[in-house]
Design a protein around this motif. Sequence first.
Motif, PDB file in Angstrom:
ATOM      1  N   ALA A  31       1.231  -0.554   0.412  1.00 47.64           N
ATOM      2  CA  ALA A  31       0.076  -0.040   0.277  1.00 47.64           C
ATOM      3  C   ALA A  31       0.609   1.003   0.167  1.00 47.64           C
ATOM      4  O   ALA A  31       0.218   2.281  -0.751  1.00 47.64           O
ATOM      5  CB  ALA A  31      -0.831  -0.004   1.480  1.00 47.64           C
ATOM      6  N   ARG A  32       2.057   1.068   0.403  1.00 49.83           N
ATOM      7  CA  ARG A  32       3.022   2.704   0.615  1.00 49.83           C
ATOM      8  C   ARG A  32       3.943   2.849  -0.647  1.00 49.83           C
ATOM      9  O   ARG A  32       4.133   3.321  -0.737  1.00 49.83           O
ATOM     10  CB  ARG A  32       3.693   2.051   2.035  1.00 49.83           C
ATOM     11  N   HIS A  33       4.154   1.368  -1.038  1.00 46.74           N
ATOM     12  CA  HIS A  33       5.020   1.718  -2.142  1.00 46.74           C
ATOM     13  C   HIS A  33       4.413   1.522  -3.340  1.00 46.74           C
ATOM     14  O   HIS A  33       4.899   1.283  -4.289  1.00 46.74           O
ATOM     15  CB  HIS A  33       6.264   0.921  -1.702  1.00 46.74           C
ATOM     16  N   ALA A  34       4.051   0.818  -3.734  1.00 50.56           N
ATOM     17  CA  ALA A  34       3.068   0.830  -5.130  1.00 50.56           C
ATOM     18  C   ALA A  34       1.371   1.239  -5.215  1.00 50.56           C
ATOM     19  O   ALA A  34       0.298   0.109  -5.239  1.00 50.56           O
ATOM     20  CB  ALA A  34       3.229  -0.787  -5.299  1.00 50.56           C
ATOM     21  N   PRO A  35       0.572   2.119  -3.915  1.00 52.91           N
ATOM     22  CA  PRO A  35      -0.458   2.267  -4.269  1.00 52.91           C
ATOM     23  C   PRO A  35      -1.438   2.236  -5.557  1.00 52.91           C
ATOM     24  O   PRO A  35      -0.154   2.706  -6.918  1.00 52.91           O
ATOM     25  CB  PRO A  35      -0.497   3.631  -3.799  1.00 52.91           C
ATOM     26  N   ALA A  36      -2.398   2.257  -5.667  1.00 61.17           N
ATOM     27  CA  ALA A  36      -2.939   1.856  -7.086  1.00 61.17           C
ATOM     28  C   ALA A  36      -3.199   3.451  -8.041  1.00 61.17           C
ATOM     29  O   ALA A  36      -3.592   4.172  -7.258  1.00 61.17           O
ATOM     30  CB  ALA A  36      -4.112   0.933  -7.643  1.00 61.17           C
ATOM     31  N   GLU A  51      -4.862 -15.366  -3.338  1.00 61.80           N
ATOM     32  CA  GLU A  51      -4.762 -13.567  -2.701  1.00 61.80           C
ATOM     33  C   GLU A  51      -4.678 -12.561  -2.154  1.00 61.80           C
ATOM     34  O   GLU A  51      -4.682 -11.230  -2.159  1.00 61.80           O
ATOM     35  CB  GLU A  51      -4.135 -15.235  -1.094  1.00 61.80           C
ATOM     36  N   LEU A  52      -3.257 -12.527  -2.657  1.00 59.23           N
ATOM     37  CA  LEU A  52      -2.267 -11.180  -3.531  1.00 59.23           C
ATOM     38  C   LEU A  52      -3.500 -10.885  -4.373  1.00 59.23           C
ATOM     39  O   LEU A  52      -3.039  -9.603  -4.282  1.00 59.23           O
ATOM     40  CB  LEU A  52      -1.128 -11.409  -3.960  1.00 59.23           C
ATOM     41  N   ALA A  53      -3.894 -11.492  -5.400  1.00 54.35           N
ATOM     42  CA  ALA A  53      -4.832 -11.066  -6.450  1.00 54.35           C
ATOM     43  C   ALA A  53      -5.559 -10.008  -5.988  1.00 54.35           C
ATOM     44  O   ALA A  53      -5.645  -9.141  -6.041  1.00 54.35           O
ATOM     45  CB  ALA A  53      -4.848 -12.425  -7.276  1.00 54.35           C
ATOM     46  N   GLN A  54      -6.500 -10.990  -5.186  1.00 50.37           N
ATOM     47  CA  GLN A  54      -7.259  -9.921  -4.600  1.00 50.37           C
ATOM     48  C   GLN A  54      -7.643  -9.435  -3.702  1.00 50.37           C
ATOM     49  O   GLN A  54      -8.221  -8.490  -3.407  1.00 50.37           O
ATOM     50  CB  GLN A  54      -8.305 -11.382  -3.521  1.00 50.37           C
ATOM     51  N   GLN A  55      -6.456  -8.788  -2.745  1.00 49.59           N
ATOM     52  CA  GLN A  55      -5.669  -7.673  -1.759  1.00 49.59           C
ATOM     53  C   GLN A  55      -5.312  -7.231  -2.522  1.00 49.59           C
ATOM     54  O   GLN A  55      -5.383  -5.871  -2.551  1.00 49.59           O
ATOM     55  CB  GLN A  55      -4.644  -8.458  -1.443  1.00 49.59           C
ATOM     56  N   LEU A  56      -4.516  -6.805  -4.094  1.00 51.99           N
ATOM     57  CA  LEU A  56      -4.557  -5.856  -4.909  1.00 51.99           C
ATOM     58  C   LEU A  56      -5.692  -5.401  -5.910  1.00 51.99           C
ATOM     59  O   LEU A  56      -5.855  -4.445  -6.009  1.00 51.99           O
ATOM     60  CB  LEU A  56      -3.846  -5.977  -5.972  1.00 51.99           C
ATOM     61  N   ASP A 110       1.185  -1.268 -14.845  1.00 50.43           N
ATOM     62  CA  ASP A 110       1.754  -0.192 -13.673  1.00 50.43           C
ATOM     63  C   ASP A 110       2.455  -0.321 -12.412  1.00 50.43           C
ATOM     64  O   ASP A 110       3.243  -0.166 -12.000  1.00 50.43           O
ATOM     65  CB  ASP A 110       0.589   0.314 -12.311  1.00 50.43           C
ATOM     66  N   LEU A 111       2.201  -2.134 -12.327  1.00 48.20           N
ATOM     67  CA  LEU A 111       2.751  -3.284 -11.343  1.00 48.20           C
ATOM     68  C   LEU A 111       2.798  -4.502 -11.373  1.00 48.20           C
ATOM     69  O   LEU A 111       1.713  -4.764 -12.514  1.00 48.20           O
ATOM     70  CB  LEU A 111       1.505  -2.984 -10.009  1.00 48.20           C
ATOM     71  N   ILE A 112       3.780  -5.258 -11.755  1.00 51.65           N
ATOM     72  CA  ILE A 112       4.200  -7.121 -11.753  1.00 51.65           C
ATOM     73  C   ILE A 112       5.089  -7.706 -10.548  1.00 51.65           C
ATOM     74  O   ILE A 112       5.227  -6.432 -10.046  1.00 51.65           O
ATOM     75  CB  ILE A 112       4.663  -6.815 -13.325  1.00 51.65           C
ATOM     76  N   VAL A 113       3.896  -8.188 -10.254  1.00 48.30           N
ATOM     77  CA  VAL A 113       4.748  -9.129  -9.139  1.00 48.30           C
ATOM     78  C   VAL A 113       4.611 -10.049  -9.005  1.00 48.30           C
ATOM     79  O   VAL A 113       3.328 -11.418  -9.384  1.00 48.30           O
ATOM     80  CB  VAL A 113       2.842  -8.654  -7.856  1.00 48.30           C
ATOM     81  N   PHE A 114       5.548 -10.845  -8.375  1.00 48.45           N
ATOM     82  CA  PHE A 114       6.023 -11.966  -8.342  1.00 48.45           C
ATOM     83  C   PHE A 114       6.233 -12.216  -6.322  1.00 48.45           C
ATOM     84  O   PHE A 114       6.842 -12.037  -6.132  1.00 48.45           O
ATOM     85  CB  PHE A 114       7.318 -12.767  -8.596  1.00 48.45           C
ATOM     86  N   ARG A 115       5.406 -13.092  -6.222  1.00 48.86           N
ATOM     87  CA  ARG A 115       5.854 -13.244  -4.698  1.00 48.86           C
ATOM     88  C   ARG A 115       5.441 -15.164  -4.088  1.00 48.86           C
ATOM     89  O   ARG A 115       4.777 -15.607  -4.784  1.00 48.86           O
ATOM     90  CB  ARG A 115       3.892 -12.929  -3.866  1.00 48.86           C
ATOM     91  N   LEU A 116       6.048 -15.319  -3.824  1.00 48.89           N
ATOM     92  CA  LEU A 116       7.016 -16.767  -3.253  1.00 48.89           C
ATOM     93  C   LEU A 116       7.455 -17.103  -4.342  1.00 48.89           C
ATOM     94  O   LEU A 116       7.237 -17.971  -4.400  1.00 48.89           O
ATOM     95  CB  LEU A 116       5.491 -17.510  -2.995  1.00 48.89           C
TER      96      LEU A 116
END
Length: 363
Positions: A31-36, A51-56, A110-116
Amino acid sequence: MKHLTPDHWARHYADGTTFRPLDDTERRLLARHAPAPEDGRALDVGCGLGELAQQLARSGYQVDAVDFVATALDRARTDHRDHLESPGVDYRVHDIERDDPAELPHDAYDLIVFRLSWAFVHDRTRVLNRLRERLRPGGVLCVITPVVAAVPEDRRHIALDEAEIDLLRAGWTATERHDADGLAVLFLRDPREPDLARPACADKGRPSPHALTGAGVVVTDAGGRVLLGWSVRGVWELPGGKNDAGEDFRATAVRELAEETGLVAEVADARLAALLMDSVHGIPRMTAAVRVTAHTGRPVVTEPHLIRRWEWHDVADLADLAQPLFTPSAHVIDTIWPGVLPAVPPVHRYPIAPTEAPDPGSP
């Protein structure tokens, strides 16, 4: 790095196995470093159970959630069935390493994420190059990964060590790293522009006494990508090595390819393109540039004390690797694909007249 197949992951998800849940520290950092931004779009790579997709999506992003295992996406849709009417998340089967990036649902994010998931990517350099081309101006690539120091030895394959984290950060103008209870949370911004004046080659230190003769092997996959190993000494290098007494260069190339990578080729499919002579620490060095045009198998790390991993690289990316090429490998690449590298150290080149048709792997 373990090679875990789609079948392995399908069983993993079918058995009801989960991963470490998203925690409050990760949520706060995102939320702090990659706000939508307004109309922000995110790509969740290796989304797993979503889980992360729903949070985003709750934070304001339209999310493309991709995974190469359909079983994971089936569970994600089931687990989040209350949100299926929301347009916030689009689940898609997509293999980020093997499928065409053009098949991704959108051209830019705007954001690409790899989690785990980043530790399980084999061709990391190529994947990173293709994805950062899909970042919108001001966009951020986020990698959330376990670190080696925080996991048991038998689970090191799920984590990154400091050298791998440094390599991941090398191609970016702005990087931030935060800790989330044993996870490194990396935010990477502003991909570095190509710098053709930057040194592209390096040596690995003084060699042991030896008549320095050997072969460098160019081998490509079905897509024309060339195989390079990430050395424990901090350079990219082709397969290859010193020739044994009485062994010709083509036989050396085939043997070294098998010993270092597990790829199997026939001497008949090895073409000697040139002999290259330079020197290192005052010792003359002769390298045979060998092009192997057919092989079987999949690259694996067989000598972890020398090579950390093998990656298939797009030839067009070689001029702007974040880390240097081993000098003899650069000479060999420049022999097979003249002009691909903007500058290489001086070398005496003795071309061998071809007896076959032109190289089918040329870019």
